[in-house]
Design a protein around this motif. Sequence first.
Motif, PDB file in Angstrom:
ATOM      1  N   SER A 192       0.829  -1.209   0.000  1.00  0.00           N
ATOM      2  CA  SER A 192       0.000   0.000   0.000  1.00  0.00           C
ATOM      3  C   SER A 192       0.862   1.257   0.000  1.00  0.00           C
ATOM      4  CB  SER A 192      -0.942  -0.008   1.217  1.00  0.00           C
ATOM      5  OG  SER A 192      -1.811  -1.119   1.181  1.00  0.00           O
ATOM      6  N   SER A 236       2.299   1.604  -3.505  1.00  0.00           N
ATOM      7  CA  SER A 236       1.276   2.122  -4.405  1.00  0.00           C
ATOM      8  C   SER A 236       1.065   3.616  -4.199  1.00  0.00           C
ATOM      9  CB  SER A 236      -0.041   1.367  -4.178  1.00  0.00           C
ATOM     10  OG  SER A 236      -1.084   1.923  -4.955  1.00  0.00           O
ATOM     11  N   ASN A 283      -1.743  -3.682  -8.969  1.00  0.00           N
ATOM     12  CA  ASN A 283      -3.187  -3.891  -8.988  1.00  0.00           C
ATOM     13  C   ASN A 283      -3.592  -4.737 -10.192  1.00  0.00           C
ATOM     14  OD1 ASN A 283      -3.383  -2.230  -6.749  1.00  0.00           O
ATOM     15  ND2 ASN A 283      -3.828  -0.400  -7.954  1.00  0.00           N
ATOM     16  N   SER A 336      -3.153  -6.275 -16.824  1.00  0.00           N
ATOM     17  CA  SER A 336      -2.461  -7.149 -15.879  1.00  0.00           C
ATOM     18  C   SER A 336      -2.364  -8.596 -16.322  1.00  0.00           C
ATOM     19  CB  SER A 336      -3.158  -7.086 -14.509  1.00  0.00           C
ATOM     20  OG  SER A 336      -2.988  -5.820 -13.921  1.00  0.00           O
ATOM     21  N   THR A 363      -0.548 -10.691  -9.873  1.00  0.00           N
ATOM     22  CA  THR A 363      -1.477  -9.712  -9.313  1.00  0.00           C
ATOM     23  C   THR A 363      -2.847 -10.324  -8.992  1.00  0.00           C
ATOM     24  OG1 THR A 363      -2.130  -9.019 -11.548  1.00  0.00           O
ATOM     25  CG2 THR A 363      -0.360  -7.782 -10.478  1.00  0.00           C
ATOM     26  N   THR A 412      -2.884  -8.505  -5.434  1.00  0.00           N
ATOM     27  CA  THR A 412      -3.678  -7.279  -5.471  1.00  0.00           C
ATOM     28  C   THR A 412      -4.617  -7.164  -4.275  1.00  0.00           C
ATOM     29  OG1 THR A 412      -5.088  -5.925  -6.910  1.00  0.00           O
ATOM     30  CG2 THR A 412      -5.587  -8.280  -6.800  1.00  0.00           C
ATOM     31  N   VAL A 430      -3.438  -4.655  -1.431  1.00  0.00           N
ATOM     32  CA  VAL A 430      -3.096  -3.291  -1.833  1.00  0.00           C
ATOM     33  C   VAL A 430      -4.310  -2.409  -1.584  1.00  0.00           C
ATOM     34  CG1 VAL A 430      -2.329  -1.754  -3.675  1.00  0.00           C
ATOM     35  CG2 VAL A 430      -1.527  -4.134  -3.624  1.00  0.00           C
ATOM     36  N   SER A 461      -5.761   1.677  -1.518  1.00  0.00           N
ATOM     37  CA  SER A 461      -5.438   2.915  -2.244  1.00  0.00           C
ATOM     38  C   SER A 461      -5.583   4.174  -1.415  1.00  0.00           C
ATOM     39  CB  SER A 461      -6.329   3.027  -3.488  1.00  0.00           C
ATOM     40  OG  SER A 461      -7.694   3.049  -3.105  1.00  0.00           O
ATOM     41  N   ASN A 484     -11.105 -12.526  -7.180  1.00  0.00           N
ATOM     42  CA  ASN A 484     -10.377 -11.650  -8.106  1.00  0.00           C
ATOM     43  C   ASN A 484     -10.550 -12.110  -9.549  1.00  0.00           C
ATOM     44  OD1 ASN A 484      -9.391  -9.975  -6.084  1.00  0.00           O
ATOM     45  ND2 ASN A 484      -7.500 -11.128  -5.843  1.00  0.00           N
ATOM     46  N   PRO A 535      -9.211  -0.742 -11.551  1.00  0.00           N
ATOM     47  CA  PRO A 535      -8.334  -1.623 -10.775  1.00  0.00           C
ATOM     48  C   PRO A 535      -9.137  -2.522  -9.832  1.00  0.00           C
ATOM     49  CG  PRO A 535      -8.245   0.615  -9.922  1.00  0.00           C
ATOM     50  CD  PRO A 535      -9.070   0.678 -11.166  1.00  0.00           C
ATOM     51  N   ALA A 585      -8.611  -4.344  -6.586  1.00  0.00           N
ATOM     52  CA  ALA A 585      -7.648  -4.378  -5.486  1.00  0.00           C
ATOM     53  C   ALA A 585      -8.377  -4.195  -4.165  1.00  0.00           C
ATOM     54  CB  ALA A 585      -6.588  -3.293  -5.666  1.00  0.00           C
TER      55      ALA A 585
END
Length: 363
Positions: free
Chosen positions: A22, A25, A45, A51, A57, A61, A64, A66, A106, A129, A131
């Motif tokens: 994190s 990022s 991400n 990706s 990822t 991801t 992570v 944001s 995911n 993204p 994530a």
Amino acid sequence: MPPRLNIPPVTRILLSVLVLQSLLSAAIRYRQWSENSNIVIPYLNLVPSLSIWYPWTFLTTTLVESNIFTLAIAGFTIFNGGRYLERAWSSAEFAKFLVIVALIPNFLTFLALDILFSMTGAEHWALTPIAGTIPFQISFLIAFCQLVPAHTVTLFKGILSMRVPRFPLIYLGLVMVLAMTPLLTGASFFLAVFGFVTSWTYLRFYKTVFPDLDSSQPAALRGDASESFAFPEFFPGPAKPFVATVSNQIFDLLVAVKICTPFSPADVSAARGDNFHLQGRNHGGSNRAEAERRRALALKALDQRLHAATANSRTQPPPATTGPTVQTQPQPNTQTAMTSKPGPMLGETSYVPDQDHNEKGGA
């Protein structure tokens, strides 16, 4: 000297990777930020259109975040929920659970955004993204519902009180609302829904269950056939018949394609708590109430032993003046384990057995 935090290994690794990724990022976004740019980091991400060349990822991801708000919630969730589940299940079982509830949601969200992009042609779906720890958060709630389905959790000194199986739907509603704000992306609601279904399916049908020492269930038992963990139990009473009908049809389809296996009578009997000395005494709904009562007492006993072990690791006994040094570990008796309060992660809980013994569990 402040007390040393006793964090199990998998939970410790999760927290470390969450903070590191994190912060990385945030640093990249800060360096590349401009008013007209939409910053995506495809190697951190999961981004549908970019990706595919960074397959790791699909797993990483999930750790992570944001913004500082979601990072704080993620850290709190993993620290408390992860620490509790890892101690209850073992590190190996907990790690397996994390991989499943990260990869599958995911991947399904990745497919959903690709389908939306193909149907609408809107580029933002391909650049959204995927994530965040949302799959972990909803999965921890589902696991908590399995462990203590008949409990009521009281928060903020009695201001908020609700049954445990109501948490996942409330969480889904919050994610849906926050997905309309800058705090969460448009993929967040998909992650929550797929995380809900994935974690419940795994715990219901596939997870290895440790044998109950007070019953005759086999050690190789898998899944949870209890009525309290049936899919309709997460929904309000008026919606349960409709949900049960739909879920049973989906379950029959999954059985037909050999994804799921129907529970045997032995599985159902073990989930209800039937054993050789209870079969002649308990009938119908009383089996369910007895099983829920024993589940609650076992959980309290587990909490007591975990906290006793934590206290012993923090305190060293004073050395004896004469003779050899002997360390003794207090053994909590059965009465203490049954009457002790659960740990801080659970908050204040109370056991309220379900009075509706005529409900059907569904799939």
